[in-house]
Write a protein that holds these residues in place. Structure first.
Motif, PDB file in Angstrom:
ATOM      1  N   SER A  36      -3.279  12.669   5.734  1.00 40.23           N
ATOM      2  CA  SER A  36      -4.700  12.809   5.395  1.00 40.23           C
ATOM      3  C   SER A  36      -5.007  14.198   4.852  1.00 40.23           C
ATOM      4  N   LEU A  37      -4.520  15.230   5.537  1.00 39.99           N
ATOM      5  CA  LEU A  37      -4.764  16.600   5.097  1.00 39.99           C
ATOM      6  C   LEU A  37      -4.120  16.869   3.740  1.00 39.99           C
ATOM      7  N   MET A  38      -2.904  16.400   3.561  1.00 40.93           N
ATOM      8  CA  MET A  38      -2.203  16.645   2.298  1.00 40.93           C
ATOM      9  C   MET A  38      -2.905  15.968   1.118  1.00 40.93           C
ATOM     10  N   LEU A  39      -3.449  14.772   1.343  1.00 40.92           N
ATOM     11  CA  LEU A  39      -4.137  14.069   0.257  1.00 40.92           C
ATOM     12  C   LEU A  39      -5.454  14.744  -0.108  1.00 40.92           C
ATOM     13  N   VAL A  52      -8.458   8.569  -7.457  1.00 38.30           N
ATOM     14  CA  VAL A  52      -7.511   7.589  -6.908  1.00 38.30           C
ATOM     15  C   VAL A  52      -6.906   8.093  -5.597  1.00 38.30           C
ATOM     16  N   VAL A  53      -6.583   9.363  -5.532  1.00 39.84           N
ATOM     17  CA  VAL A  53      -6.008   9.932  -4.307  1.00 39.84           C
ATOM     18  C   VAL A  53      -6.998   9.822  -3.143  1.00 39.84           C
ATOM     19  N   ILE A  54      -8.267  10.082  -3.391  1.00 35.14           N
ATOM     20  CA  ILE A  54      -9.287   9.970  -2.340  1.00 35.14           C
ATOM     21  C   ILE A  54      -9.393   8.525  -1.859  1.00 35.14           C
ATOM     22  N   ALA A  55      -9.341   7.562  -2.791  1.00 33.53           N
ATOM     23  CA  ALA A  55      -9.397   6.146  -2.406  1.00 33.53           C
ATOM     24  C   ALA A  55      -8.201   5.780  -1.524  1.00 33.53           C
ATOM     25  N   LEU A  56      -7.024   6.275  -1.867  1.00 29.38           N
ATOM     26  CA  LEU A  56      -5.832   6.014  -1.068  1.00 29.38           C
ATOM     27  C   LEU A  56      -5.938   6.620   0.323  1.00 29.38           C
ATOM     28  N   LEU A  57      -6.568   7.774   0.414  1.00 32.16           N
ATOM     29  CA  LEU A  57      -6.748   8.437   1.702  1.00 32.16           C
ATOM     30  C   LEU A  57      -7.426   7.501   2.702  1.00 32.16           C
ATOM     31  N   PHE A  58      -8.508   6.868   2.288  1.00 30.45           N
ATOM     32  CA  PHE A  58      -9.237   5.971   3.186  1.00 30.45           C
ATOM     33  C   PHE A  58      -8.432   4.714   3.505  1.00 30.45           C
ATOM     34  N   ALA A  59      -7.726   4.180   2.501  1.00 28.74           N
ATOM     35  CA  ALA A  59      -6.927   2.977   2.722  1.00 28.74           C
ATOM     36  C   ALA A  59      -5.785   3.239   3.704  1.00 28.74           C
ATOM     37  N   LEU A  60      -5.115   4.364   3.566  1.00 30.69           N
ATOM     38  CA  LEU A  60      -3.988   4.688   4.445  1.00 30.69           C
ATOM     39  C   LEU A  60      -4.438   4.939   5.882  1.00 30.69           C
ATOM     40  N   THR A 106       1.592  19.377  -2.517  1.00 31.84           N
ATOM     41  CA  THR A 106       0.904  18.365  -1.707  1.00 31.84           C
ATOM     42  C   THR A 106       1.310  16.937  -2.073  1.00 31.84           C
ATOM     43  N   SER A 107       1.877  16.743  -3.255  1.00 35.32           N
ATOM     44  CA  SER A 107       2.382  15.410  -3.602  1.00 35.32           C
ATOM     45  C   SER A 107       3.626  15.059  -2.798  1.00 35.32           C
ATOM     46  N   SER A 108       4.194  16.040  -2.109  1.00 37.77           N
ATOM     47  CA  SER A 108       5.320  15.757  -1.214  1.00 37.77           C
ATOM     48  C   SER A 108       4.887  14.836  -0.073  1.00 37.77           C
ATOM     49  N   ALA A 109       3.593  14.545   0.011  1.00 35.31           N
ATOM     50  CA  ALA A 109       3.090  13.557   0.978  1.00 35.31           C
ATOM     51  C   ALA A 109       3.818  12.225   0.847  1.00 35.31           C
ATOM     52  N   VAL A 110       4.337  11.940  -0.339  1.00 42.20           N
ATOM     53  CA  VAL A 110       5.054  10.677  -0.530  1.00 42.20           C
ATOM     54  C   VAL A 110       6.255  10.590   0.414  1.00 42.20           C
ATOM     55  N   LEU A 169       0.834  -1.207   0.000  1.00 41.60           N
ATOM     56  CA  LEU A 169       0.000   0.000   0.000  1.00 41.60           C
ATOM     57  C   LEU A 169       0.868   1.255   0.000  1.00 41.60           C
ATOM     58  N   PHE A 170       1.924   1.274   0.799  1.00 46.19           N
ATOM     59  CA  PHE A 170       2.817   2.436   0.833  1.00 46.19           C
ATOM     60  C   PHE A 170       3.508   2.632  -0.522  1.00 46.19           C
ATOM     61  N   ALA A 171       3.895   1.521  -1.173  1.00 45.67           N
ATOM     62  CA  ALA A 171       4.533   1.612  -2.491  1.00 45.67           C
ATOM     63  C   ALA A 171       3.557   2.147  -3.533  1.00 45.67           C
ATOM     64  N   ILE A 172       2.307   1.691  -3.474  1.00 42.23           N
ATOM     65  CA  ILE A 172       1.286   2.186  -4.408  1.00 42.23           C
ATOM     66  C   ILE A 172       1.043   3.672  -4.166  1.00 42.23           C
ATOM     67  N   THR A 173       0.965   4.065  -2.892  1.00 38.28           N
ATOM     68  CA  THR A 173       0.775   5.479  -2.562  1.00 38.28           C
ATOM     69  C   THR A 173       1.911   6.322  -3.113  1.00 38.28           C
ATOM     70  N   ALA A 174       3.140   5.849  -2.909  1.00 40.70           N
ATOM     71  CA  ALA A 174       4.301   6.573  -3.422  1.00 40.70           C
ATOM     72  C   ALA A 174       4.219   6.720  -4.934  1.00 40.70           C
ATOM     73  N   GLY A 175       3.832   5.632  -5.607  1.00 43.46           N
ATOM     74  CA  GLY A 175       3.725   5.677  -7.070  1.00 43.46           C
ATOM     75  C   GLY A 175       2.654   6.635  -7.545  1.00 43.46           C
ATOM     76  N   VAL A 176       1.495   6.592  -6.910  1.00 44.11           N
ATOM     77  CA  VAL A 176       0.378   7.450  -7.329  1.00 44.11           C
ATOM     78  C   VAL A 176       0.696   8.923  -7.083  1.00 44.11           C
ATOM     79  N   MET A 177       1.258   9.227  -5.906  1.00 45.79           N
ATOM     80  CA  MET A 177       1.545  10.630  -5.604  1.00 45.79           C
ATOM     81  C   MET A 177       2.637  11.186  -6.509  1.00 45.79           C
ATOM     82  N   MET A 178       3.633  10.371  -6.832  1.00 39.95           N
ATOM     83  CA  MET A 178       4.671  10.842  -7.741  1.00 39.95           C
ATOM     84  C   MET A 178       4.156  10.940  -9.170  1.00 39.95           C
ATOM     85  N   ALA A 179       3.239  10.052  -9.536  1.00 39.75           N
ATOM     86  CA  ALA A 179       2.660  10.106 -10.878  1.00 39.75           C
ATOM     87  C   ALA A 179       1.970  11.442 -11.125  1.00 39.75           C
ATOM     88  N   ASN A 180       1.408  12.020 -10.054  1.00 41.39           N
ATOM     89  CA  ASN A 180       0.735  13.321 -10.192  1.00 41.39           C
ATOM     90  C   ASN A 180       1.640  14.386 -10.819  1.00 41.39           C
TER      91      ASN A 180
END
Length: 418
Positions: free
Chosen positions: A103-106, A196-204, A135-139, A38-49
């Motif tokens: 959570s706030l950053m996402l 996708v970012v909102i979905a990750l927010l709940f998962a994290l 805000t993608s610095s959340a990664v 999950l952390f790897a997916i989050t990192a990928g999604v936030m950097m993809a932005n």
């Protein structure tokens, strides 16, 4: 590291707060595979932005009535925003609950992506890009969370796994946005990204553990302590400089490649340009390997080997003006070198100041993404002046400098050893 008494105060207790032990130390734990995924997916999604726009530059430029090369500065805006976020926001993770911060950053990130999708002019899109970057610095909050909670014996491997996701996000962003842009329009990409970012927010929020405050937050003193950290840690300075050059050369390629492939002789569509990200994504295997080797004490040797790979990759890429095959091979090698270097650097820096890892991350990553934004600007200018060959020379200059500086430091270490 030798700290003066005032530097050992809490973050809120003095202007030299640097490496204070937290009020509630965070124990190292075995992070399970599903959490790391999950952390790897989050990192990928936030950097993809940060990179969705690259294969879409020609289309976005046309939508706002600008030249493609001018639109290239949108990448610079996003990357500069990321560096700002890492430097000004991520260090707070040394004191506050990282779960709440994330959570706030996402939430804000999803809003910025929505604004980008609704943009009516270039200026509005540029401001949205800046906020997306900040805000993608959340990664980096995620990575510091993993670095703090992983045991010393597996920290490099765990960070390497998350970094693999991060790099795959950078590279596959081009493929995904190219395909979405071709079939659904470029605005759709930003709508999907927000969802996708909102979905990750709940998962994290379901996976991450709440953290106690670690000392008293005095924000000006927290930022001032970063200066002390940089002054006192030569390895942090050196590795941050290496990272700036490595991510800079990476950015030269992936910003400039759109200019080459969208024009003569190729005239490729956004979807086709995006597929080139797959060549670089294949190099992500080097991140995990580099983490393992770094944990075993081979960081110095790996730095030189990977820098040489970066330099050689540009020799192949320079031939890509008339042959796509050279671009594919060169992009693969460049990404192997860059990804391996980033993880190698982190196996070194995360041994520095254990209770200030968010600040260590801030210094390192700010430097890296200053290099990335610099690389985007270099790509735009060098391609305008010298075409693909000019861009290739500019790209090769960065790992050449890295290798030169590494050589000087290697000689100094050997002379001290005698």
């Amino acid at each position: 590291m030798n700290l003066s008494p005032e530097m050992k105060q809490s973050v809120g207790g003095g202007p030299r707060a640097l490496n204070a032990a937290p009020v509630n130390p965070i124990p190292a734990v075995l992070l399970d595979s599903s959490s790391i995924l999950l952390f790897a997916i989050t990192a990928g999604v936030m950097m993809a932005n940060l990179y969705y726009v690259q294969p879409l530059l020609a289309t976005v430029a046309a939508a706002f009535g600008h030249e493609t090369t001018t639109a290239g500065y949108l990448v610079t805006f996003t990357q500069a925003g990321y560096a700002i976020g890492v430097f000004l926001i991520v260090p707070i993770g040394d004191v506050l609950d990282r779960r709440k911060m994330l959570s706030l950053m996402l939430v804000v990130n999803a809003g910025a992506l929505a604004v980008a999708a609704l943009s009516r002019n270039f200026g509005m899109f540029a401001v949205a890009s800046l906020m997306i970057g900040i805000t993608s610095s959340a990664v980096m909050v995620v990575i510091s969370y993993v670095a703090v909670r992983a045991p010393d014996s597996e920290r490099g491997r765990r960070v390497g796994q998350v970094m693999t996701g991060l790099i795959l996000g950078i590279l596959l962003a081009r493929t995904v946005s190219g395909l979405v842009g071709t079939f659904f329009g470029w605005r759709s990409m930003y709508v999907i990204a927000a969802g996708v970012v909102i979905a990750l927010l709940f998962a994290l929020r379901a996976v991450m553990v709440r953290e106690q405050r670690r000392g008293h937050l005095n924000y000006p003193q927290l930022l001032l302590s970063i200066v002390d950290l940089v002054k006192s840690e030569p390895q942090l300075r050196l590795r941050s400089f290496y990272s700036m050059l490595g991510l800079g050369t990476f950015s030269v390629l992936w910003t400039g490649l759109t200019f080459l492939l969208s024009g003569a002789p190729y005239h490729y569509s956004e979807a086709t340009i995006g597929l080139f990200g797959l060549a670089g994504a294949a190099g992500a295997v080097s991140a995990n390997l580099a983490g393992r080797l770094g944990d075993r004490g081979h960081a110095q040797r790996m730095t030189a080997i990977l820098a040489i790979i970066l330099l050689l990759s540009w020799g192949l890429l320079a031939l890509g003006q008339r042959s796509v095959g050279w671009i594919i091979v060169g992009a693969f090698l460049l990404d192997v070198g860059m990804q391996g270097l980033q993880v190698t650097h982190q196996t070194v820096i995360f041994k520095i100041a254990p209770h200030a890892r968010s600040r260590v991350t801030a210094v390192f990553t700010t430097s890296a993404f200053f290099g990335a934004s610099m690389g985007s600007a270099i790509a735009t200018k060098s391609f305008a002046l010298g075409g693909w060959i000019g861009l290739s020379v500019a790209g090769a200059a960065l790992p050449a400098i890295l290798l030169f500086v590494w050589g000087i430091n290697h000689l100094r270490r050997n002379s001290r050893g005698r």
